[in-house]
Scaffold this active site. Structure first.
Site, short mmCIF file in Angstrom:
data_model
loop_
_atom_site.label_atom_id
_atom_site.label_comp_id
_atom_site.label_asym_id
_atom_site.label_seq_id
_atom_site.Cartn_x
_atom_site.Cartn_y
_atom_site.Cartn_z
N TYR A 175 36.23 33.57 39.42
CA TYR A 175 37.62 33.99 39.24
C TYR A 175 38.20 34.25 40.61
O TYR A 175 37.58 34.91 41.44
CB TYR A 175 37.68 35.25 38.38
CG TYR A 175 39.08 35.80 38.17
CD1 TYR A 175 40.00 35.12 37.36
CD2 TYR A 175 39.48 36.99 38.77
CE1 TYR A 175 41.28 35.63 37.15
CE2 TYR A 175 40.76 37.50 38.56
CZ TYR A 175 41.66 36.82 37.76
OH TYR A 175 42.93 37.33 37.54
N ASP A 195 35.81 33.35 48.83
CA ASP A 195 36.55 34.42 48.19
C ASP A 195 35.66 35.64 48.17
O ASP A 195 34.81 35.79 47.30
CB ASP A 195 36.97 34.00 46.78
CG ASP A 195 37.76 35.10 46.08
OD1 ASP A 195 37.83 36.22 46.63
OD2 ASP A 195 38.31 34.83 44.99
N LYS A 237 40.33 44.44 47.21
CA LYS A 237 39.54 45.57 46.73
C LYS A 237 39.20 46.59 47.83
O LYS A 237 40.03 47.38 48.20
CB LYS A 237 38.30 45.05 46.00
CG LYS A 237 38.71 44.16 44.79
CD LYS A 237 37.59 43.88 43.83
CE LYS A 237 37.92 42.83 42.80
NZ LYS A 237 38.47 43.30 41.55
N1 PMP Z 1 38.97 36.98 43.68
C1 PMP Z 1 37.94 37.64 43.16
C2 PMP Z 1 36.56 37.22 43.53
C3 PMP Z 1 38.15 38.71 42.29
O1 PMP Z 1 37.10 39.35 41.76
C4 PMP Z 1 39.48 39.08 41.97
C5 PMP Z 1 39.80 40.23 41.01
N2 PMP Z 1 38.79 40.77 40.29
C6 PMP Z 1 40.53 38.36 42.54
C7 PMP Z 1 40.25 37.33 43.40
C8 PMP Z 1 41.96 38.72 42.25
O2 PMP Z 1 42.28 39.93 42.85
P1 PMP Z 1 43.49 40.81 42.27
O3 PMP Z 1 43.09 41.26 40.91
O4 PMP Z 1 43.62 41.91 43.28
O5 PMP Z 1 44.70 39.93 42.26
#
Ligand code: PMP
Length: 427
Positions: free
Chosen positions: A142, A237, A265
């Site tokens: 994701y 990511d 995060k």
């Molecule tokens: N990339 C990863 C690996 C994530 O785990 C997340 C959210 N859990 C995101 C992108 C998206 O981040 P956000 O919810 O702050 O938009």
């Protein structure tokens, strides 16, 4: 009726599902999500006064625990000077310097407001820099909810069994190639077929959004080699893994350097922040230096910078990652022992302080093996743990996070709860 039940009923009148992010609604595990009143250290307190040991930690950001005094002190100090200026501050440079010093491949960085913005912007940069349209992602990873990245996505898309299509144009979907995680042959085949059209491969270097799945030996190295060979960019990511699995993230832990890195995060210490960064020549393609556009009214927000700086400074103190590693190992051991005692098949995947116990014989190495897990049993386990004061992610396909605020006693209490909860889940 509990106060959480009343609050949830009321919330559903005004917000879809009563929540502002889908998995929070507890659809996959059933029951009412506790409405939270406060967080302190490793604990959450709900509006009914129930106290939980928290292994969600706001889905990763709170590596220092809730309301860490160093973070809140810095926030108080910042808020007294105003909440936003839309003009440069020294705090932005301070956090940028910390990021560049800590993350091996990042030479320059741009702050945004979420992980979604980070990956969306990194993709635009990759397309702008290469003049190519297609991207490769992996099933079960994701990367936020940008159109191009929703196909075969993990997290809530996987948890709720939602098709990736609605609202995404066919043109956008056609530019995304989705492949099985940990499968280099599939990557080689995709590049053999359309290598000159692929702008980038984006990957969670440790998958966290189909539950935790570590990269197979050689997987990240292989991605580095193949992308380089074909003139495509490699994007890590590290929204979850950044500052989580090592001070410099997964790229430090596994020794593979991407061209671009997405962060979120932990970098915001519990406030809304994301970032993307990487090679100087690439980052210099961003406006105002270059032609690729990306901007933000609240980007580099002084409160968010303050919480991020305080958190990263904490993480740079000696012994922090050893502590996180030890606590993660203790949680994994407690879960494993409980499952064995109850005769429940459980596969625990762990990298440092992030882990998932999959209710399946395993091994769990990709989307297909992750989704073989018994989600009904997970739901029973989740409810049984919640009833015993342990707050786990309301989905089989998410990570548990341990923070610096967790204590050995927290972990012992959790292991005890797991012993009983596994027996309930086995029934
Ligand atoms: N990339 C990863 C690996 C994530 O785990 C997340 C959210 N859990 C995101 C992108 C998206 O981040 P956000 O919810 O702050 O938009």
């Amino acid at each position: 009726m509990t106060r959480s039940e009343r609050a949830f009923a009321e919330a559903q009148r005004y917000m879809p599902g009563g929540v502002n992010s889908p998995v929070r609604a507890f659809r996959a595990v059933g029951g009412t999500p506790p409405f939270i009143e406060r967080g302190q250290g490793s604990r959450l307190t709900d509006v009914d006064g129930n106290v939980y040991i928290d292994y969600v930690c706001s889905w990763g950001p709170l590596i220092a625990g809730h309301a860490h005094p160093a973070v809140t002190a810095r926030l108080h100090e910042a808020v007294d000077r105003g909440t936003s200026y839309g003009a440069p501050t020294e705090a932005e440079t301070e956090l940028a310097r910390l990021v560049v010093e800590m993350v091996p491949s990042i030479e320059m960085v741009r702050f945004v407001n979420s992980g979604t913005e980070a990956t969306m912007s990194a993709l635009r940069l990759a397309r702008g820099a290469t003049g190519r349209d297609k991207i490769v992602k992996f099933a079960g990873c994701y990367h936020g909810h940008a159109d191009a990245l929703l196909s075969t996505a993990g997290s809530g898309v996987l948890t709720l069994g939602i098709p990736s299509g609605p609202g995404v144009t066919a043109g956008t979907a056609a530019d995304t190639i989705s492949l099985p995680y940990n499968d280099l042959d599939a990557v080689r085949a995709a590049f053999a077929e359309s290598g000159d059209q692929i702008a980038a491969v984006i990957v969670e270097p440790v998958a966290g959004n189909m539950g935790v799945i570590p990269p197979a030996e050689g997987f990240l190295e292989g991605l580095r080699e193949i992308t380089r060979e074909h003139g495509a960019l490699l994007i890590f990511d590290e929204v979850i893994t950044g500052f989580r699995v090592a001070p410099g993230g997964a790229q430090e832990r596994y020794g593979v350097l991407p061209d671009l890195t997405c962060l979120g995060k932990i970098i915001g210490g519990g406030l809304p922040v994301g970032a993307y960064g990487g090679r100087r020549d690439l980052m210099e393609q961003m406006a105002p230096l270059g032609p690729v556009y990306q901007a933000g009214t609240l980007s580099g927000n002084p409160l968010a910078m303050a919480a991020g700086i305080a958190t990263l400074e904490l993480l740079r103190e000696p012994g922090m990652y050893e502590r996180l590693e030890a606590l993660g190992a203790q949680l994994a051991e407690g879960m494993t022992r409980a499952a064995e005692a109850a005769g429940v098949p459980l596969t625990v995947n762990r990298v440092g302080s992030m882990l998932t116990g999959f209710f399946t014989e395993g091994p769990v190495t990709d989307y297909a093996s992750a989704t073989a897990a018994d989600t009904t049993r997970y739901a029973r386990f989740h409810q049984a743990m919640l009833a015993r004061g342990v707050y786990l992610a309301p989905s089989q396909f998410e990570a548990a996070f341990v923070s610096l605020a967790h204590t050995a006693e927290d972990l012992e209490q959790t292991a005890e709860a797991a012993m009983a909860a596994m027996r309930e889940a086995a029934a």
